[in-house]
Motif scaffolding. Structure first.
Motif, PDB file in Angstrom:
ATOM      1  N   MET A  98      12.782 -12.303   0.710  1.00 39.33           N
ATOM      2  CA  MET A  98      11.691 -13.088   1.289  1.00 39.33           C
ATOM      3  C   MET A  98      12.160 -13.991   2.433  1.00 39.33           C
ATOM      4  N   ARG A  99      13.469 -14.048   2.638  1.00 39.91           N
ATOM      5  CA  ARG A  99      13.985 -14.836   3.757  1.00 39.91           C
ATOM      6  C   ARG A  99      13.448 -14.302   5.081  1.00 39.91           C
ATOM      7  N   THR A 100      13.315 -12.970   5.156  1.00 39.05           N
ATOM      8  CA  THR A 100      12.899 -12.349   6.415  1.00 39.05           C
ATOM      9  C   THR A 100      11.614 -11.538   6.306  1.00 39.05           C
ATOM     10  N   LYS A 101      11.051 -11.401   5.099  1.00 40.66           N
ATOM     11  CA  LYS A 101       9.840 -10.610   4.912  1.00 40.66           C
ATOM     12  C   LYS A 101       8.738 -11.463   4.302  1.00 40.66           C
ATOM     13  N   PHE A 102       7.498 -11.141   4.651  1.00 42.53           N
ATOM     14  CA  PHE A 102       6.349 -11.896   4.175  1.00 42.53           C
ATOM     15  C   PHE A 102       5.678 -11.172   3.005  1.00 42.53           C
ATOM     16  N   ARG A 103       5.522 -11.872   1.890  1.00 37.25           N
ATOM     17  CA  ARG A 103       4.818 -11.282   0.755  1.00 37.25           C
ATOM     18  C   ARG A 103       3.320 -11.216   1.045  1.00 37.25           C
ATOM     19  N   PRO A 104       2.684 -10.059   0.813  1.00 35.77           N
ATOM     20  CA  PRO A 104       1.244  -9.938   1.044  1.00 35.77           C
ATOM     21  C   PRO A 104       0.455 -10.959   0.219  1.00 35.77           C
ATOM     22  N   PHE A 309      -9.594 -17.678 -10.082  1.00 36.66           N
ATOM     23  CA  PHE A 309      -8.209 -17.512  -9.647  1.00 36.66           C
ATOM     24  C   PHE A 309      -7.952 -16.041  -9.333  1.00 36.66           C
ATOM     25  N   LYS A 310      -7.349 -15.795  -8.188  1.00 39.01           N
ATOM     26  CA  LYS A 310      -7.049 -14.425  -7.789  1.00 39.01           C
ATOM     27  C   LYS A 310      -5.869 -13.884  -8.603  1.00 39.01           C
ATOM     28  N   PRO A 311      -5.659 -12.573  -8.603  1.00 40.86           N
ATOM     29  CA  PRO A 311      -4.448 -12.026  -9.217  1.00 40.86           C
ATOM     30  C   PRO A 311      -3.210 -12.607  -8.524  1.00 40.86           C
ATOM     31  N   THR A 312      -2.175 -12.865  -9.273  1.00 43.45           N
ATOM     32  CA  THR A 312      -0.931 -13.406  -8.723  1.00 43.45           C
ATOM     33  C   THR A 312      -0.473 -12.564  -7.542  1.00 43.45           C
ATOM     34  N   ALA A 313      -0.163 -13.208  -6.409  1.00 39.80           N
ATOM     35  CA  ALA A 313       0.184 -12.464  -5.190  1.00 39.80           C
ATOM     36  C   ALA A 313       1.526 -11.746  -5.301  1.00 39.80           C
ATOM     37  N   THR A 314       2.491 -12.366  -5.960  1.00 38.88           N
ATOM     38  CA  THR A 314       3.818 -11.766  -6.073  1.00 38.88           C
ATOM     39  C   THR A 314       3.842 -10.789  -7.241  1.00 38.88           C
ATOM     40  N   ILE A 315       3.974  -9.505  -6.916  1.00 37.01           N
ATOM     41  CA  ILE A 315       4.002  -8.471  -7.948  1.00 37.01           C
ATOM     42  C   ILE A 315       5.263  -7.636  -7.801  1.00 37.01           C
ATOM     43  N   LEU A 316       5.645  -6.968  -8.879  1.00 32.35           N
ATOM     44  CA  LEU A 316       6.895  -6.196  -8.906  1.00 32.35           C
ATOM     45  C   LEU A 316       6.647  -4.743  -8.511  1.00 32.35           C
ATOM     46  N   ARG A 317       5.861  -4.558  -7.470  1.00 33.07           N
ATOM     47  CA  ARG A 317       5.583  -3.240  -6.923  1.00 33.07           C
ATOM     48  C   ARG A 317       5.866  -3.246  -5.431  1.00 33.07           C
ATOM     49  N   GLU A 318       6.257  -2.091  -4.907  1.00 34.19           N
ATOM     50  CA  GLU A 318       6.526  -1.997  -3.474  1.00 34.19           C
ATOM     51  C   GLU A 318       5.214  -2.089  -2.698  1.00 34.19           C
ATOM     52  N   GLN A 319       5.203  -2.945  -1.671  1.00 35.36           N
ATOM     53  CA  GLN A 319       4.020  -3.139  -0.853  1.00 35.36           C
ATOM     54  C   GLN A 319       4.388  -3.107   0.626  1.00 35.36           C
ATOM     55  N   GLU A 320       3.418  -2.757   1.451  1.00 38.71           N
ATOM     56  CA  GLU A 320       3.629  -2.761   2.890  1.00 38.71           C
ATOM     57  C   GLU A 320       3.569  -4.190   3.413  1.00 38.71           C
ATOM     58  N   THR A 321       4.419  -4.500   4.390  1.00 39.34           N
ATOM     59  CA  THR A 321       4.417  -5.826   5.002  1.00 39.34           C
ATOM     60  C   THR A 321       5.100  -5.762   6.358  1.00 39.34           C
ATOM     61  N   VAL A 322       5.357  -6.915   6.937  1.00 40.20           N
ATOM     62  CA  VAL A 322       6.158  -7.004   8.156  1.00 40.20           C
ATOM     63  C   VAL A 322       7.211  -8.074   7.954  1.00 40.20           C
ATOM     64  N   ASP A 323       8.249  -8.030   8.796  1.00 41.50           N
ATOM     65  CA  ASP A 323       9.282  -9.059   8.717  1.00 41.50           C
ATOM     66  C   ASP A 323       9.015 -10.137   9.765  1.00 41.50           C
ATOM     67  N   VAL A 324       9.907 -11.117   9.847  1.00 41.98           N
ATOM     68  CA  VAL A 324       9.695 -12.266  10.738  1.00 41.98           C
ATOM     69  C   VAL A 324       9.688 -11.867  12.211  1.00 41.98           C
ATOM     70  N   ASP A 325      10.209 -10.669  12.530  1.00 42.49           N
ATOM     71  CA  ASP A 325      10.209 -10.183  13.910  1.00 42.49           C
ATOM     72  C   ASP A 325       9.029  -9.265  14.202  1.00 42.49           C
ATOM     73  N   GLY A 326       8.150  -9.094  13.205  1.00 42.60           N
ATOM     74  CA  GLY A 326       6.976  -8.259  13.404  1.00 42.60           C
ATOM     75  C   GLY A 326       7.185  -6.793  13.118  1.00 42.60           C
ATOM     76  N   ASN A 327       8.341  -6.421  12.602  1.00 38.99           N
ATOM     77  CA  ASN A 327       8.621  -5.024  12.299  1.00 38.99           C
ATOM     78  C   ASN A 327       7.968  -4.623  10.983  1.00 38.99           C
ATOM     79  N   GLU A 328       7.323  -3.460  10.957  1.00 35.52           N
ATOM     80  CA  GLU A 328       6.729  -2.969   9.730  1.00 35.52           C
ATOM     81  C   GLU A 328       7.820  -2.568   8.741  1.00 35.52           C
ATOM     82  N   THR A 329       7.623  -2.939   7.473  1.00 34.19           N
ATOM     83  CA  THR A 329       8.613  -2.657   6.440  1.00 34.19           C
ATOM     84  C   THR A 329       7.906  -2.667   5.085  1.00 34.19           C
ATOM     85  N   THR A 330       8.657  -2.657   4.027  1.00 35.65           N
ATOM     86  CA  THR A 330       8.094  -2.774   2.682  1.00 35.65           C
ATOM     87  C   THR A 330       8.840  -3.879   1.934  1.00 35.65           C
ATOM     88  N   ILE A 331       8.226  -4.338   0.868  1.00 35.08           N
ATOM     89  CA  ILE A 331       8.834  -5.379   0.047  1.00 35.08           C
ATOM     90  C   ILE A 331       8.508  -5.121  -1.411  1.00 35.08           C
TER      91      ILE A 331
END
Length: 369
Positions: A98-104, A309-331
């Motif tokens: 999570m240092r460089t990637k954003f959790r959905p 209350f919404k479902p907890t955002a942090t889940i133990l499944r792979e999800q699509e996201t971007v990193d701090v530089d805007g690159n598409e990745t997964t987390i």
């Protein structure tokens, strides 16, 4: 960072991050000479703390409260009260990704965009760990409310996903709520909720739902017209909670399906033992679709509200996201997270309700005597 203080006369300021040295709160405006002990605060923190059951996060924190100021010989001094809980079971390495990637659907991106820096371990300030201070302050708020009479605040889990409980808000007790690990007083539905949450946990997913709360014994007259309406302050308090996405009071959205003739709460006079009316009784309503508040002011009926209350955002499944530089990745998150925040949200909702009511009690006493 602005926006860390809540309240007008009874004011609380929380501090700390999820993986910092400590979290806590400073309470200003608490009346003097109220009896308070660390054990009083600890009881509520134990209801909120992580690791208390198989369906909550397994982070192990004792959450032992330290009273740093504002209390002497077991009594509040009327000066600022500082309460602190040290963080112990930290595993910052679990959040390295999570240092460089954003959790959905988490606050990682918005904090980074706003401040240009963030405490990425555990979500930092956006973590539900911040609510330790709210719960600790809520105990002091209840102490202040005792000056106004027997005000009882009880919250419970009403719904998890599609499972909904049938609970009598007029009679439910804290003992009923704490009788099971999901904090739902409807035992049969509670068993189904536990199974549902545990299934989501095993699947690496999460669930949302609704917490309902009632405040009984609130005197008539608390609240203000227009901007500081009692329900408006309650809404702000509840929607300031992590993962909160909706607020209702009284009939809420269901009331929009009724006619005015069906929705209005008829008044009647309830005689009392103090003599002829009006001294010997009070004005009541036969129904309570207003939820105990009319015109922004309490009417003496039970104040009943619900928080989604919404479902907890942090889940133990792979999800699509971007990193701090805007690159598409997964987390794929690691670490320890609640598969459903509702069981631990119950004491937090109660605390926020207490903070609002204590503030309006002091405002009413100051303005109207």
């Amino acid at each position: 960072m602005a926006g860390n203080t809540f309240g007008s006369l009874f004011r609380v300021t929380t501090f700390g991050e999820s993986h910092g040295p400590a979290v806590g709160v400073v309470v200003d405006g608490c009346p003097p000479r109220l009896p308070v002990a660390a054990e009083d605060i600890q009881r509520e923190l134990d209801r909120r703390r992580p690791g208390q059951s198989a369906i909550t996060t397994q982070r192990r924190e004792a959450d032992r409260v330290e009273i740093l100021s504002g209390v002497h010989d077991g009594l509040t001094l009327g000066t600022p009260i500082a309460l602190m809980v040290r963080n112990g079971d930290q595993r910052g390495g679990d959040y390295e990704e999570m240092r460089t990637k954003f959790r959905p659907s988490h606050a990682d991106f918005t904090y980074q965009a706003k401040f240009g820096v963030r405490a990425w371990e555990g979500g930092g300030r956006s973590s539900a760990r911040e609510t330790v201070g709210r719960v600790a302050a809520g105990v002091l708020a209840r102490k202040a409310l005792a000056l106004a009479g027997d005000v009882q605040i009880v919250a419970w889990v009403r719904r998890v996903q599609d499972l909904e409980a049938d609970v009598d808000a007029a009679s439910v007790t804290t003992a009923d709520v704490d009788a099971n690990i999901v904090r739902c007083p409807d035992a049969a539905v509670a068993a189904e909720m536990i199974t549902l949450i545990d299934g989501a946990r095993k699947a690496g997913d999460s669930l949302g739902g609704v917490v309902e709360a009632v405040a009984r014994g609130v005197p008539i007259g608390w609240g203000e017209p227009v901007f500081d309406r009692l329900e408006a302050d309650l809404a702000k308090a509840m929607l300031s909670l992590p993962a909160a996405k909706g607020f209702e009071i009284g009939s809420g959205f269901a009331g929009t399906r009724l006619l005015g003739s069906q929705h209005n709460d008829p008044f009647y006079f309830e005689p009392g033992a103090g003599g002829p009316p009006p001294a010997g009784g009070r004005v009541r309503t036969r129904t309570n679709r207003s939820g105990g508040v009319q015109g922004g002011i309490s009417n003496g009926e039970d104040i009943v509200l619900r928080v989604a209350f919404k479902p907890t955002a942090t889940i133990l499944r792979e999800q699509e996201t971007v990193d701090v530089d805007g690159n598409e990745t997964t987390i794929k998150a690691r670490g320890r997270h609640d598969p459903c925040v509702l069981p631990r949200a119950v004491p937090i909702v109660e605390s926020m309700m207490a903070l609002v009511l204590a503030d309006h009690f002091l405002r009413q006493r100051g303005q109207c005597g």
